[in-house]
Design a protein around this motif. Structure first.
Motif, mmCIF file in Angstrom:
data_model
loop_
_atom_site.group_PDB
_atom_site.id
_atom_site.type_symbol
_atom_site.label_atom_id
_atom_site.label_comp_id
_atom_site.label_asym_id
_atom_site.label_seq_id
_atom_site.Cartn_x
_atom_site.Cartn_y
_atom_site.Cartn_z
ATOM 1 N N UNK A 210 0.826 -1.201 0.000
ATOM 2 C CA UNK A 210 0.000 0.000 0.000
ATOM 3 C C UNK A 210 0.868 1.261 0.000
ATOM 4 N N UNK A 211 0.432 2.302 -0.710
ATOM 5 C CA UNK A 211 1.164 3.576 -0.673
ATOM 6 C C UNK A 211 0.941 4.342 0.631
ATOM 7 N N UNK A 212 -0.013 3.879 1.427
ATOM 8 C CA UNK A 212 -0.352 4.572 2.677
ATOM 9 C C UNK A 212 0.614 4.182 3.798
ATOM 10 N N UNK A 213 1.845 4.589 3.615
ATOM 11 C CA UNK A 213 2.908 4.368 4.598
ATOM 12 C C UNK A 213 3.489 5.730 4.935
ATOM 13 N N UNK A 214 3.715 6.007 6.202
ATOM 14 C CA UNK A 214 4.192 7.319 6.611
ATOM 15 C C UNK A 214 5.691 7.475 6.373
ATOM 16 N N UNK A 215 6.117 8.727 6.243
ATOM 17 C CA UNK A 215 7.544 9.024 6.113
ATOM 18 C C UNK A 215 8.287 8.521 7.339
ATOM 19 N N UNK A 216 7.686 8.690 8.501
ATOM 20 C CA UNK A 216 8.314 8.224 9.746
ATOM 21 C C UNK A 216 8.573 6.726 9.706
ATOM 22 N N UNK A 217 7.600 5.957 9.204
ATOM 23 C CA UNK A 217 7.763 4.493 9.145
ATOM 24 C C UNK A 217 8.856 4.095 8.159
ATOM 25 N N UNK A 218 8.930 4.780 7.035
ATOM 26 C CA UNK A 218 9.963 4.466 6.037
ATOM 27 C C UNK A 218 11.343 4.787 6.590
ATOM 28 N N UNK A 219 11.477 5.947 7.227
ATOM 29 C CA UNK A 219 12.770 6.334 7.811
ATOM 30 C C UNK A 219 13.169 5.364 8.924
ATOM 31 N N UNK A 267 13.571 0.811 -2.405
ATOM 32 C CA UNK A 267 12.426 0.822 -1.504
ATOM 33 C C UNK A 267 11.246 1.609 -2.061
ATOM 34 N N UNK A 268 10.810 1.259 -3.263
ATOM 35 C CA UNK A 268 9.544 1.779 -3.776
ATOM 36 C C UNK A 268 8.427 1.222 -2.898
ATOM 37 N N UNK A 269 7.299 1.918 -2.836
ATOM 38 C CA UNK A 269 6.220 1.415 -1.975
ATOM 39 C C UNK A 269 5.754 0.035 -2.431
ATOM 40 N N UNK A 270 5.962 -0.278 -3.724
ATOM 41 C CA UNK A 270 5.584 -1.590 -4.249
ATOM 42 C C UNK A 270 6.468 -2.709 -3.694
ATOM 43 N N UNK A 271 7.560 -2.333 -3.028
ATOM 44 C CA UNK A 271 8.447 -3.321 -2.408
ATOM 45 C C UNK A 271 8.342 -3.308 -0.890
ATOM 46 N N UNK A 272 7.221 -2.781 -0.383
ATOM 47 C CA UNK A 272 6.969 -2.763 1.055
ATOM 48 C C UNK A 272 5.659 -3.488 1.347
ATOM 49 N N UNK A 273 5.703 -4.449 2.249
ATOM 50 C CA UNK A 273 4.511 -5.213 2.627
ATOM 51 C C UNK A 273 4.139 -4.853 4.063
ATOM 52 N N UNK A 274 2.904 -4.407 4.245
ATOM 53 C CA UNK A 274 2.410 -4.035 5.568
ATOM 54 C C UNK A 274 1.593 -5.195 6.122
ATOM 55 N N UNK A 275 2.138 -5.872 7.125
ATOM 56 C CA UNK A 275 1.479 -7.046 7.695
ATOM 57 C C UNK A 275 1.294 -6.921 9.188
ATOM 58 N N UNK A 276 0.954 -8.023 9.839
ATOM 59 C CA UNK A 276 0.691 -8.010 11.276
ATOM 60 C C UNK A 276 1.931 -7.666 12.086
ATOM 61 N N UNK A 277 3.110 -7.993 11.551
ATOM 62 C CA UNK A 277 4.341 -7.726 12.290
ATOM 63 C C UNK A 277 4.954 -6.381 11.926
ATOM 64 N N UNK A 278 4.271 -5.595 11.112
ATOM 65 C CA UNK A 278 4.793 -4.288 10.736
ATOM 66 C C UNK A 278 5.145 -4.208 9.269
ATOM 67 N N UNK A 279 6.073 -3.343 8.949
ATOM 68 C CA UNK A 279 6.467 -3.071 7.572
ATOM 69 C C UNK A 279 7.675 -3.940 7.199
ATOM 70 N N UNK A 280 7.530 -4.732 6.129
ATOM 71 C CA UNK A 280 8.605 -5.631 5.711
ATOM 72 C C UNK A 280 8.987 -5.332 4.260
ATOM 73 N N UNK A 281 10.264 -5.067 3.996
ATOM 74 C CA UNK A 281 10.704 -4.846 2.618
ATOM 75 C C UNK A 281 10.908 -6.161 1.873
ATOM 76 N N UNK A 303 5.707 7.038 -5.149
ATOM 77 C CA UNK A 303 4.366 7.594 -4.909
ATOM 78 C C UNK A 303 3.956 8.508 -6.061
ATOM 79 N N UNK A 304 4.914 9.265 -6.576
ATOM 80 C CA UNK A 304 4.581 10.192 -7.663
ATOM 81 C C UNK A 304 4.386 9.458 -8.991
ATOM 82 N N UNK A 305 5.294 8.570 -9.348
ATOM 83 C CA UNK A 305 5.212 7.949 -10.678
ATOM 84 C C UNK A 305 3.979 7.055 -10.805
#
Length: 377
Positions: A210-219, A267-281, A303-305
């Motif tokens: 999902x693209x709905x990931x915060x900047x804080x979480x990515x950092x 680390x495009x958002x398409x390479x991030x999986x948001x699951x029960x244990x958090x954010x996994x690349x 997010x832009x492209x």
């Protein structure tokens, strides 16, 4: 009337389920005054006519013993048959005091398997459970249909809990090194890794892309990667060289002074999986030593492209970081690199969108520098 001894039933009982329980309870209800002995087929016996069990014989025995641990009328043993051609002989029934033998169906592959117990009228057909079979359960756990997954530059397919990746763009030697490190250190959900030529087999990570990931979480995730102990084989500068990209020396001088940050690399958002244990690349093909905020730049550009944010929104997200200037430069560098990558690989990777974002951020960067210069005067 003949004194009844114990009653016997045998099975593989792999992945013990409701169908197994129904069959056993049917026997207990029909023979309430007798002890039921449950024989668990050995691995060797099962493989001789069926398939290799998911669980070992000892695991299957332990499961049934645990389930019926409080029932004094149930005991569990290892079944005596070694192959499907063997028969239950008189000595076995006498050894355990068995007078009745119950099975769901007769064994067509070996008509003589129950010959002795049938001769004394002790064999009983109980019928198969209609609730479930182990084969049905395994088919649910390991579906046979293939699902095509999204992917920017490589082909990805899911088969059960395995992802099959066809490498089109990427260095397989570099990929082997990255995934071997992840596997050896048990990091980020990588529990297995195999490659055969251009085909890579990886565990499927449950969750949502999902693209709905915060900047804080990515950092935060980027910092976790940097401190994970991973030791990339190459640096961002090596990647640039591979794809004939020469960064603007004047613009990126300060940023490129420190290329020691361990980065996911893509680390495009398409390479991030948001699951029960958090954010996994996922997709670690470009693990490298990079610059601060490189992974964030990948995320923001994606997010832009893909149309999830406009240029103004991307800038506002960059402004959420502790170092606006470095984050902006990293995102600009990322745009420049992806544009050069598209030329080098002859693969048009959103060149129009990357050019638009690059021009907008560069203008903002110039204005930011001018404002700082005015404040210094």
């Amino acid at each position: 009337m003949l004194n009844k001894g114990r009653v016997y039933t045998a099975g593989v009982f792999d992945l013990f389920h409701a169908g197994h329980m129904e069959s056993i309870m049917k026997i207990l209800n029909q023979f309430p005054d007798q002890v039921l002995i449950i024989g668990v087929a050995t691995d060797k016996y099962t493989k001789s006519f069926k398939r290799t069990p998911v669980q070992t014989c000892s695991e299957r025995i332990h499961t049934i013993e645990s389930i019926f641990s409080t029932n004094e009328k149930v005991m569990v043993i290892q079944d005596p048959l070694e192959t499907y051609a063997d028969n239950y002989e008189k000595w076995f029934y006498e050894k355990f005091g068995i007078t009745d033998h119950c099975q769901g169906t007769d064994f067509d592959e070996n008509p003589k398997v129950y010959e002795y117990i049938k001769s004394i009228n002790g064999f009983h057909l109980m019928g198969r459970s209609e609730l479930m079979s182990t084969t049905e359960l395994i088919n649910k756990l390991t579906p046979s249909h293939v699902i095509k997954l999204d992917g920017d530059t490589n082909q990805n397919f899911r088969l059960g809990n395995i992802v099959i990746k066809e490498v089109i763009h990427g260095d397989t030697e570099f990929m082997d090194d990255a995934y071997t490190q992840l596997l050896n250190n048990e990091l980020f959900g990588v529990t297995n890794y195999q490659r055969f030529g251009k085909l890579v087999f990886l565990p499927f990570i449950e969750g949502n892309v999902t693209p709905k990931v915060s900047v804080h979480d990515v950092v935060s995730l980027s910092e976790q990667i940097s401190k994970s102990g991973l030791k990339p084989k190459i640096s961002l500068l090596d990647v640039f060289q591979k794809y004939n990209f020469v960064p603007d020396g004047k613009l990126y001088t300060e940023l490129l002074k420190d290329v020691t940050v361990v980065c996911h690399g893509d680390m495009a958002y398409t390479n991030l999986v948001k699951g029960q244990t958090g954010l996994i690349p996922i997709d670690w093909e470009f693990l490298c030593y990079g610059v601060k905020y490189w992974d964030l730049g990948c995320f923001l550009a994606s997010l832009y492209i893909y149309g999830h944010s406009d240029c103004e929104n991307i800038y506002s997200k960059i402004a959420e970081t502790k170092d606006l200037k470095s984050a902006m430069l990293a995102t600009l560098l990322l745009c420049d690199y992806w544009l050069a990558w598209s030329v080098s690989t002859e693969y048009d990777y959103f060149t129009k969108e990357l050019t638009e974002l690059r021009e907008y951020l560069f203008t903002k960067y110039i204005l930011l520098n001018n404002d700082e210069s005015k404040n210094d005067i």
